[in-house]
Design a protein around this motif. Sequence first.
Motif, PDB file in Angstrom:
ATOM      1  N   PHE A  18      -6.750  -1.176  13.488  1.00  0.00           N
ATOM      2  CA  PHE A  18      -6.505  -1.070  12.378  1.00  0.00           C
ATOM      3  C   PHE A  18      -7.621   0.039  11.868  1.00  0.00           C
ATOM      4  N   ALA A  19      -9.085   0.093  11.886  1.00  0.00           N
ATOM      5  CA  ALA A  19     -10.435   0.109  11.431  1.00  0.00           C
ATOM      6  C   ALA A  19     -10.458   1.363  11.976  1.00  0.00           C
ATOM      7  N   THR A  20      -9.665   2.631  12.429  1.00  0.00           N
ATOM      8  CA  THR A  20     -10.202   3.861  13.193  1.00  0.00           C
ATOM      9  C   THR A  20      -8.773   3.743  12.281  1.00  0.00           C
ATOM     10  N   LEU A  21      -7.241   3.741  12.055  1.00  0.00           N
ATOM     11  CA  LEU A  21      -6.747   3.921  11.247  1.00  0.00           C
ATOM     12  C   LEU A  21      -7.069   4.415  10.201  1.00  0.00           C
ATOM     13  N   SER A  22      -7.249   2.890   9.149  1.00  0.00           N
ATOM     14  CA  SER A  22      -7.925   3.239   8.099  1.00  0.00           C
ATOM     15  C   SER A  22      -8.776   4.232   8.080  1.00  0.00           C
ATOM     16  N   LEU A  23      -9.558   4.914   8.929  1.00  0.00           N
ATOM     17  CA  LEU A  23     -10.966   6.119   8.568  1.00  0.00           C
ATOM     18  C   LEU A  23      -9.822   7.004   8.836  1.00  0.00           C
ATOM     19  N   TYR A  24      -9.256   7.748  10.071  1.00  0.00           N
ATOM     20  CA  TYR A  24      -8.019   8.842   9.247  1.00  0.00           C
ATOM     21  C   TYR A  24      -7.455   8.938   8.418  1.00  0.00           C
ATOM     22  N   LEU A  25      -6.928   7.792   7.712  1.00  0.00           N
ATOM     23  CA  LEU A  25      -5.624   7.767   6.233  1.00  0.00           C
ATOM     24  C   LEU A  25      -7.113   8.318   5.022  1.00  0.00           C
ATOM     25  N   VAL A  30      -9.405  12.598   2.229  1.00  0.00           N
ATOM     26  CA  VAL A  30     -10.369  13.779   1.623  1.00  0.00           C
ATOM     27  C   VAL A  30     -10.225  14.652   2.053  1.00  0.00           C
ATOM     28  N   GLU A  31      -9.198  15.116   2.806  1.00  0.00           N
ATOM     29  CA  GLU A  31      -8.536  16.270   3.073  1.00  0.00           C
ATOM     30  C   GLU A  31      -7.747  17.011   1.723  1.00  0.00           C
ATOM     31  N   ALA A  32      -7.249  15.804   1.381  1.00  0.00           N
ATOM     32  CA  ALA A  32      -5.781  15.609   0.553  1.00  0.00           C
ATOM     33  C   ALA A  32      -7.036  16.621  -0.946  1.00  0.00           C
ATOM     34  N   LEU A  33      -8.290  15.773  -1.085  1.00  0.00           N
ATOM     35  CA  LEU A  33      -8.653  16.540  -2.263  1.00  0.00           C
ATOM     36  C   LEU A  33      -9.839  17.791  -1.791  1.00  0.00           C
ATOM     37  N   ARG A  37      -4.931  18.217  -3.662  1.00  0.00           N
ATOM     38  CA  ARG A  37      -3.588  17.659  -3.765  1.00  0.00           C
ATOM     39  C   ARG A  37      -3.555  15.840  -3.896  1.00  0.00           C
ATOM     40  N   PRO A  38      -2.725  14.889  -4.673  1.00  0.00           N
ATOM     41  CA  PRO A  38      -3.166  13.502  -4.822  1.00  0.00           C
ATOM     42  C   PRO A  38      -3.333  13.041  -3.629  1.00  0.00           C
ATOM     43  N   VAL A  39      -4.238  11.866  -4.120  1.00  0.00           N
ATOM     44  CA  VAL A  39      -5.764  11.277  -3.022  1.00  0.00           C
ATOM     45  C   VAL A  39      -5.358   9.770  -3.016  1.00  0.00           C
ATOM     46  N   LEU A  40      -4.896   8.749  -3.983  1.00  0.00           N
ATOM     47  CA  LEU A  40      -4.586   7.583  -4.306  1.00  0.00           C
ATOM     48  C   LEU A  40      -3.524   6.890  -3.418  1.00  0.00           C
ATOM     49  N   ARG A  41      -2.982   8.112  -2.870  1.00  0.00           N
ATOM     50  CA  ARG A  41      -1.561   6.679  -1.793  1.00  0.00           C
ATOM     51  C   ARG A  41      -2.793   6.735  -0.143  1.00  0.00           C
ATOM     52  N   ILE A  79     -11.136   6.319  -8.742  1.00  0.00           N
ATOM     53  CA  ILE A  79      -9.921   5.432  -9.098  1.00  0.00           C
ATOM     54  C   ILE A  79      -9.405   5.013  -7.640  1.00  0.00           C
ATOM     55  N   PRO A  80      -9.397   6.242  -6.074  1.00  0.00           N
ATOM     56  CA  PRO A  80      -9.462   6.171  -4.898  1.00  0.00           C
ATOM     57  C   PRO A  80     -10.061   5.262  -4.799  1.00  0.00           C
ATOM     58  N   ALA A  81     -11.794   4.942  -4.585  1.00  0.00           N
ATOM     59  CA  ALA A  81     -12.412   4.180  -4.313  1.00  0.00           C
ATOM     60  C   ALA A  81     -12.232   2.870  -4.616  1.00  0.00           C
ATOM     61  N   LEU A  82     -11.789   2.857  -5.937  1.00  0.00           N
ATOM     62  CA  LEU A  82     -11.155   0.921  -6.664  1.00  0.00           C
ATOM     63  C   LEU A  82     -10.521   0.378  -6.161  1.00  0.00           C
ATOM     64  N   ALA A  83      -9.521   1.744  -5.652  1.00  0.00           N
ATOM     65  CA  ALA A  83      -8.510   0.456  -4.879  1.00  0.00           C
ATOM     66  C   ALA A  83      -8.534   0.065  -3.836  1.00  0.00           C
ATOM     67  N   VAL A  84      -9.264   1.040  -3.104  1.00  0.00           N
ATOM     68  CA  VAL A  84      -9.497   1.037  -1.662  1.00  0.00           C
ATOM     69  C   VAL A  84     -10.534  -0.963  -1.887  1.00  0.00           C
ATOM     70  N   VAL A  85     -11.041  -0.636  -2.359  1.00  0.00           N
ATOM     71  CA  VAL A  85     -12.317  -2.369  -3.179  1.00  0.00           C
ATOM     72  C   VAL A  85     -11.089  -3.043  -3.605  1.00  0.00           C
ATOM     73  N   ALA A  86     -10.841  -3.084  -4.015  1.00  0.00           N
ATOM     74  CA  ALA A  86      -9.736  -4.269  -4.624  1.00  0.00           C
ATOM     75  C   ALA A  86      -8.858  -4.651  -3.031  1.00  0.00           C
ATOM     76  N   ILE A  87      -8.174  -3.893  -3.070  1.00  0.00           N
ATOM     77  CA  ILE A  87      -7.109  -3.581  -1.902  1.00  0.00           C
ATOM     78  C   ILE A  87      -8.136  -5.247  -0.902  1.00  0.00           C
ATOM     79  N   VAL A  88      -8.826  -4.416  -0.593  1.00  0.00           N
ATOM     80  CA  VAL A  88     -10.246  -5.264   0.857  1.00  0.00           C
ATOM     81  C   VAL A  88     -10.480  -6.437   0.536  1.00  0.00           C
ATOM     82  N   MET A  89     -11.285  -6.501  -0.879  1.00  0.00           N
ATOM     83  CA  MET A  89     -11.233  -7.513  -1.162  1.00  0.00           C
ATOM     84  C   MET A  89     -10.484  -8.499  -1.692  1.00  0.00           C
TER      85      MET A  89
END
Length: 283
Positions: A18-25, A30-33, A37-41, A79-89
């Motif tokens: 799951f950590a590998t899948l997280s890194l892939y996404l 970053v590629e989308a950025l 293109r939209p990166v939040l999803r 905003i995307p970084a804040l979303a990741v931190v919020a989800i994990v915490m």
Amino acid sequence: MTWVITGVALTEMPAMVFATLSLYLLLRGVEALEQERPVLRWFVASGIFLAVAAWGRQPYLLLAGVPALLALLDRRLRIPALAVVAIVMVSAMPLVIAWEGLVPPDDAADEGLSLLHGAISLGYASICFFLLAPRVKSTSRKSFIAAAVILAALNAWFGFVVYAPFEPLADEFLSDPAMYVYGLAGGSLMLVCGVTFLAWILGTTWQDRGDLKKVAINVSLLCIVLWPAFVANFYASRYTAMALPYLILAAQPWRKWGWKTTAATIAGCGMGLVSLHGYYLLD
């Protein structure tokens, strides 16, 4: 070190998936950025998979800080970084409440600071990186030899790091005084390799700070490699093995196929086989 976590079928393996899948996404985000293109999803999906990984192995929680670092380098990722931190915490809160901490109450590992374990983990990562990319050029040979001699001499005098690789096997053949000398030599090796690797990867990451993919991979690698420094009473190479996906990707740009790569692969597999002796007590 991967022979251990695969052969003993420990909890690192599903969490690592799951950590590998997280890194892939995250890298897709970053590629989308880069393509505007939209990166939040992508980051939200990365956060969800990282949360699952952290439920399996709590040290993966440290990786929630990687998107935050990327946001410092590119403000569009705030905003995307804040979303990741919020989800994990938020996902980690039930564990923290139930366990009254980040580890189960009856877990053998005690929380606390141990620079020794951090140094050993860095040493393992350095050796494994070299096995993957034996031709990497990090610094001049003279500088490396000088640093190695100084660090080894200091460690021999003060005994900062005493560590015996393959200890169960070595203990069968060496006396107690010889084991101590072996431990000093092994500790010096880990210290020299770890310090030089840390300096090299920090320098490389700083030079390539404009490449957000490389920054994400290298910083993720350091986060997982250094987390054993927060386990006070115990270290096992399987802790460092949790960094395997990041280790492979960090080494990839430096890999050149040839006889050195083949020899390193054989050496690595040989050491992996020997390392199982302490787990299975092979005759």
